[in-house]
Scaffold this active site. Structure first.
Site, PDB file in Angstrom:
ATOM      1  N   LYS A 173       9.042 109.326 -53.873  1.00 38.74           N
ATOM      2  CA  LYS A 173       8.397 108.259 -53.108  1.00 38.74           C
ATOM      3  C   LYS A 173       6.916 108.532 -52.922  1.00 38.74           C
ATOM      4  CE  LYS A 173       7.284 108.005 -49.443  1.00 38.74           C
ATOM      5  NZ  LYS A 173       6.141 108.429 -48.566  1.00 38.74           N
ATOM      6  N   THR A 228       7.951 104.174 -48.213  1.00 41.52           N
ATOM      7  CA  THR A 228       7.035 103.742 -47.145  1.00 41.52           C
ATOM      8  C   THR A 228       6.193 102.594 -47.709  1.00 41.52           C
ATOM      9  OG1 THR A 228       5.527 105.522 -47.743  1.00 41.52           O
ATOM     10  CG2 THR A 228       7.012 105.916 -45.891  1.00 41.52           C
ATOM     11  N   THR A 247       3.195 110.143 -47.826  1.00 38.98           N
ATOM     12  CA  THR A 247       3.364 111.471 -48.385  1.00 38.98           C
ATOM     13  C   THR A 247       4.126 111.372 -49.699  1.00 38.98           C
ATOM     14  OG1 THR A 247       3.316 112.607 -46.311  1.00 38.98           O
ATOM     15  CG2 THR A 247       4.741 113.548 -47.984  1.00 38.98           C
ATOM     16  N   ASN A 300      -5.688 100.051 -48.635  1.00 44.95           N
ATOM     17  CA  ASN A 300      -6.059 101.158 -47.759  1.00 44.95           C
ATOM     18  C   ASN A 300      -6.968 100.742 -46.616  1.00 44.95           C
ATOM     19  OD1 ASN A 300      -4.816 103.701 -48.662  1.00 44.95           O
ATOM     20  ND2 ASN A 300      -5.620 102.960 -50.616  1.00 44.95           N
TER      21      ASN A 300
END
Lengths: 412, 412
Positions: free
Chosen positions: A186, A160, A197, A407
């Site tokens: 990942k 991701t 996640t 973020n």
């Protein structure tokens, strides 16, 4: 830019007999990216997993647990895993469970098994409905390219916000039989619950009895994925799965045997490698830090202190700045919640540099020595508690401007 | 740039009869800055405090605790507080204790009392010896300018990385008698353990019996300074002191009386104001967030969840970016450690916007509504657990690029 993390080389990722991998571009959230992975297992395979303890546990995690339990009861083995990126199917209530079940049903019809023999996984945005029709539509493409040597593509399919795919292989010879282990991982357990996640999948061709595999997956997670932290957050979808295909000759039916120990060593080693890759690719990471707490009364308190250091934004920014501002480490040790900790016996080292002695500054410590170590990209922080013989290790990265940028900006 | 925090106005800071304040430029770490404060108390004063729970508790904190205990035993009251910035006298071992005691002795000789009647406080760099000679040399200057209306200067004297002084006053009339309360605070509980311990001092002219004051300081801290977080770290030197000079006519000798309740309300209100000022001036802060968790089974679990949200770097960066990335809040609730939390009953609000309903996205929620609230500089996050009647509130700020810059660059 990941920290000392070379790209995996596809040719070095060894096929594991008994597991085939196929991927698709299903357009779950974005077009033209691999976002769907199917792992098809031999009927001889056993599967075990550990999952997030977050109370907002995602729908696919709930279905996974139920299907693993059902397989134990019925004896009908798990036949495939299906993983989508782009949507976490978390915070989605009853509709989310229905969508996870619909995903399993669709794949089971294509593979000719029961829906309960499929394990679903999702990672991506929280609070949005899973586009199950697009996932179903992508399945035939994934099944069409099922291959045993598809591990590199598999690692790419579950990415991701990762900056690169994460995969590794190793083999171990036990009782004259060569066992192959290959895994992918990942995202960072909690770097980014919306798009990242932590997922880990490790397959091997040994034949491992279900109770033994259940034991092994916990032991391996405890010594690898449970020892990493980026920012202390814990995702709704974190999962680590251990698959034993049973295709090779070796059988492991009991723990506390030499075979178990040899196999466990290989599984734990590979799990640590996959877990550390996640930290090395932590958002904005510029340094990889190993925090080891020794001479504790028990493992629990060692781990608490290691996490307290590893979670401290003040410690992490100091490492980013290569600033040997080491009082911050002592402060983090002090608030770790060990009520009877006698700090006057505590010693602190940065690699080979003895920084704090008996709870205060080591008279021989020179700031230039601390500075030298802080400039490295790999640093070990070692704390000695002088309370006992227990120890624990945590791996983490620093906190940089890029962490905030990634973020803060990612959804905008 | 602090969030909605106007500079205090010196003329609005009311003198409290029975306490005089004097400051000096002692050059503890840097020249030409106020870095030493003496607070001289009337002999009628009672003093109570709460201190850091960090195991690396600084030498002055240890001496404070011992002197408060000695005052209780001997009946000889605390006569002065002395506070230096520039050096925390923490992680300094036996020499640190000797230096804290030497500070008390020097001031006691100047004021004509016992060393045990002095309370010392330090804030600044950890792991370095306290320059006690410079502190002693500054004392005559501080004593020479002792005044009751020196609160603004006092607030400036205890600043370290604070961008502005923090002080406030209020008065309350109880049984026809007017009680004046004035307080100062600094640093953020753990924004920066090296240069910014959290310190709070609140004085009032009521006469309060020692056991009552001991009770009140805990109640006030619990509802104010213990409800704030910047980055989750806890300093080696955090202290909050409550001083009742006894100069006004009101006596409070028991709790559970109307006088106590009225006084407590004023003390708690002012403590909250002083605590919130610290958050508003949090390093790099651009937003002030109030996190309220309601309908919990007990206060403890409400507080755990509120802190879990308030400590999450993911939540804090999303607020910095004004991004209504609200799955991050749900994830933080989920990993707060409430094992039996039924998330299917949980509701989440951002100010007046109902975001999550029964654990999933509220069907009526519009992203534009979330966006509107996220753009504000003051935001309330409200979580309803549907488990009981308990509630807790935590105040925090966002996590910005400047937080990383300030903490990465400050010592270099």
């Amino acid at each position: 830019m990941a920290v000392n993390l070379p790209l995996p080389i596809a040719a070095n990722l060894k096929p594991v007999a008994g597991i085939e991998l196929g991927y698709a571009e299903a357009g779950v959230r974005k077009a033209n990216r691999k976002d769907l992975l199917v792992m098809k297992l031999a009927p001889t395979a056993t599967v075990a997993g550990v999952f997030t303890t977050n109370r907002f546990c995602a729908a696919p995690v709930q279905v996974c647990k139920a299907h693993l339990e059902a397989a134990r009861m019925s004896g009908a083995p798990i036949r495939a895993l299906v993983i989508n990126t782009g949507n976490a199917n978390a915070g989605t209530g009853e509709a989310g469970l229905a969508n996870a079940n619909a995903t399993c049903l669709a794949l089971s019809e294509l593979l000719g098994c029961d829906a309960a023999q499929i394990l679903p996984f999702s990672t991506g945005v929280i609070l949005e409905p899973l586009p199950v029709d697009r996932i179903k539509a992508g399945m035939p493409q994934a099944i069409a390219n099922l291959k045993t040597d598809n591990w590199y593509n598999a690692a790419e399919s579950i990415m991701t916000t990762d900056t690169q795919p994460k995969a590794a292989s190793r083999s171990v010879t036990i009782n004259g039989k060569t066992i192959t282990l290959t895994g992918i991982s990942k995202g960072a357990g909690m770097i980014k619950p919306n798009m990242a996640t932590m997922l880990g999948y490790l397959a091997m061709d040994a034949k491992v009895a279900q109770p033994v595999l259940d034991h092994l997956v916990k032991e391996a997670a405890d010594k690898s994925f449970n020892c990493i932290t980026i920012d202390g957050d814990t995702s709704t979808n974190d999962s680590f799965m251990l698959i034993a295909t049973g295709a090779a000759g070796l059988e492991v039916n009991e723990i506390d045997t030499p075979e178990y120990k040899a196999l466990a060593e290989a599984v734990i080693g590979l799990s640590q490698e996959l877990a550390q890759m996640i930290v090395r690719d932590g958002e904005g990471a510029t340094k990889f830090m190993t925090i080891t707490v020794e001479e504790g009364a028990n493992v629990e308190e060692c781990r608490k202190i290691a996490y307290s250091i590893g979670h401290s934004p003040l410690v992490k920014t100091a490492f980013y700045a290569s600033d040997p501002n080491l009082g911050r480490i002592l402060a983090a040790i002090g608030y770790a919640g060990i009520d009877d900790l006698d700090v006057s016996k505590l010693n602190l080292y940065l690699d080979d540099v003895w920084v704090a002695k008996n709870g205060g500054r080591n008279p021989d410590y020179q700031e230039t020595d601390g500075q030298r170590v802080m400039k490295q990209s790999e640093i070990t922080i070692r704390v000695k508690l002088a309370r006992g013989t227990a120890a624990a290790t945590v791996w983490t990265c620093d906190l940089s401007h890029d962490y905030v940028s990634i973020n803060a900006d990612y959804r905008s």
